[in-house]
Write an enzyme that holds these catalytic residues in place. Sequence first.
Site: not given
Ligand code: BGC
Length: 766
Positions: A291
Amino acid sequence: MKNYIPSLRMVLLAVLAVAVNYASAQTKNDAIKMNVFVTQLMSKMTLDEKIGQLNLVTMGRAITGSVVNSGVESRIKKGEIGGVFGIYGAADVAKIQDLAVRESRLHIPLIFGLDVIHGHRTIFPIPLGISATWDMDLVEQSAHIAAKEATAEGLKWVFSPMVDIARDPRWGRISEGSGEDPWYGSQVAKAMVKGYQGSSMTNPDAVMACVKHFALYGGAEAGREYNTVDMSLIRMYQDYLPPYKAALDAGAGSFMSSFNTVNGMPATVNKWLLTDLLRKQWGFKGFVVSDYTALNEVTSHGLGDLQTVSVLALKAGLDMDMVGEGFLTTLKKSLNEGKVTLQEIDMACKRVLEAKYKLGLFNKPDKSIDPEREKRDVLTDDNRKFARTIAEHSFVLLKNQAQTLPLKKSGTIALVGPLANNHSEMLGTWVIAGDPEKSVSVMDGIKNVVGNNVNVLYARGANITEDSLLGARAFALNNGQIKDKRSPKEMIDEAVETAKKADVVVAVVGESANMSGESSSRSDIRIPESQRDLLKALAKTGKPLVIVLFNGRPLTLTWEDEHASAILDAWAPGTEAGNAIADVLFGNYNPAGKITATFPRSVGQIPIYYNHKNTGRPYSGKGPAKFKSDYLDISNDPLYPFGYGLSYTTFNYSDVKLNKPSLKGNEILKATVTVTNTGKYAGEEVVQLYISDPVASISRSVKELKNYQKVTLQPGETKEVAFNITTSDLKFYNNELVYDWEPGQFIVQIGTNSSDTHTASVQWSK
Ligand code: BGC
C-alpha cells in the site's frame, strides 16, 4: 449392440473432457511462452533495471499520503520505474508510456494503475451501497463498465476490489467494502474480479484487479484507521479470509498488502501472510504490491530502518513497493551486503514482468491507447443509464410508516437539507476521475422525474456540520467546508416555514462523502448534530418526514427511526444520484436493497454482527436478567439487522419445507419456502438462507448466510423458492484449522433478513 451406443451424457462428458484438456494445454502453452519471454528479457536486464521494475510511483500528485516521487520522467527513461499510478487520460498516459517504450534501454512498458473504486468516470454507488443490491450481475457489470472507461483512458490496473470484512462502522473504510459477511463478501469479490478482468486481461476493455488490503485491515482495533489487528486463526480463516481467497480463485492478478499489523507483524513484511498463506497454501501466482508508503511505515511499526524493512518485505514476498522507493534505494546495497539474494530480486521482478505480459503490454503498448475510444466509451448515455439502475437497486428502505412512500406525483414537497441541492456530495468517497459537475442533484432529479406536477419548495436547513473539529478534519483535503453564512437558527427557521407550506417534507441529510473512506474513522456515528437539530425541528411541524440518508457506513439512527415517517438509505449513489432517488421516492422503482452491515443502536454495541457466537450465558431477550450476556442500559439487538430492508409491498413467507428429515453423506437437501407478495406493488425480495450448527467440536456462530435468491413478485403472486444444500454448506474451520463438516443436527433458516427467519431442523450423518 445397445450397450455400445454411447449415451448423450457420455458424449457430452467426452467433449467436455477434450475441451478441458485443450484449455489446460493452452494454459500450459501460454505459461511456457510467457516464461520463455520473461526469462529472455531478464537475461538482458541489469540489476538496477530489475530493481526498477519493483518501483511504483505517482506522477508527483499526492493521493493518500505524502508526495515522495520526483523526477519521474527522467527516471522512467533510466529504467528505474516499473509502474505509475495517479494519472489517466489517453494522451497523458500515452506520453508517459512512450518514455518507457521508446526511450528506455530495453523498452519495457510501464503498468498504469489507479484507484478505480466504484466506477471510473461514470460513478456508481459506493461499494457498501453496491453490495446492498444483492445482485451479482449488477456488481459484475459495474466493474466491467469501470474497466471499459479506465482502459479507454490508458489504464490497465485498478486498485480494487476492496474485500476487507468490516464489523465496525466506526472504521471509515467500511464504505469501500461489502460489509460483514464472509460468504456474501466472497460472492461480491468474485463478481468484481470477473467484471474487471473479463475473459482475458489482454482484451482492450479489461484491466487487472488488485485485491486489497491483504489482510484483515477491517479488523482495526476500535475502528481507528490503520490500527492494530490481532485475531485468532479460527476467526481469520472462518470470517475474514474467505473473500480474499474467492477473489484469488476468480483469477485476480494482483494483491495489495495492508497497512496494519497482523498478530504483531506488519502485513507488508509478513512472510506468513504473503508467502505461506497466499502463495503456498492458496497457490497465488500473481504479484503483490504494497500500500501507499506502507513499506516505509514498517519503520514506524518498529521493525528497523528502511533498508532493514525492505529486506524483510522482499523476503516476505512483496514484489512491488508503492511510492516509498525503499526497494529502489536499498536493495542493491542489501544484495552487496549479502542480506538478500539475486534470486529473491529476480523472483519479484519476474512476477511484475509476468503481470505486464498477462495484460498484453509488451504487444505494442503505445498503440493500444486509442484516443477515439476515450471519446466513445466514457460517461456514455448507456453508462449513465446503468448508473441510475444500480443506484436504485442499492437503496435500502429502512422505515416506511403508514406507507408514506412512495410519494404522490402531485402536491407540494418541502425539500430540505444540506445534501438536497448539492452536486459534489453525490459521488461519495474515493472518486478520482468522477466529475461532481456531471452528477445529478436530488433537486434536479426530482424535477427530471415529476416535472411541474409537484411543487418543490427548497430550504437548505443546515450546514453539514457546525462541529469545528469534525468539519476541519473531514474537509481537510477540500480546504474546509463551504458553509452557508447564516446562523443555524436562521436556516432551521426557514426550513420549518418551508415545511409548513408543504404536504410532506423530504430531508436529504447525513454524512459528507469526506466522512467515510480512508482516514475517516468516527467515534460518534450519528448524523452530525447540526442536521439532527434540523430534523428535530422538522418533526415538530407534524408534517410527514421522509429522510433520504447519505452515509458511508451504518449510522446510529435510533432517534430517526422513532420520529421519521420514512427513511430511505441512499448511501452515496454516484453520478445519477438525483434521478435514482427521485425514481424511488415517486415509486417508479420499488426499493429492494438489503443492508450488508448491521446498524447498531449505539456505538457501545460495536463490534456488532449477526453471525456472532452464543456465549455460555446467552440472554433470552426478555425482561431484566442477572448474569446473562447483555448490557444494563441497552438491548443486544441491533437497530437494523444484517440483510434487512423493506419494500413498498409486503412479502409473506411460508414455513420451511425440507425434502427429507435426515440425510447421509453427500446427499442433497432441498429446502423450500413459498413467498407471496401481499401488498399492492410489484416488488423484488432477497430470500436469504442461513444455517446453524448447534453442536460441533468448537463453538459455532449462531447462524451463517449460505445462499440467497432475489425473486420478483407481482401483487398477489406466490413463488416457490428452493435451495439445494450440500455438505459444503456445512463446512467450517475446526480447532486444527481443518475445513470440514461434522455430522449432527442443523437448523435451516430462510427469511427476509438475518433476524426474521423460518426454521426447520435436519439430521445429517456421515
Ligand atoms: C489506500 C489504498 C489505495 C492506495 C493508492 C492507500 O492509501 O489504502 O486503498 O489503493 O492508497 O492510492
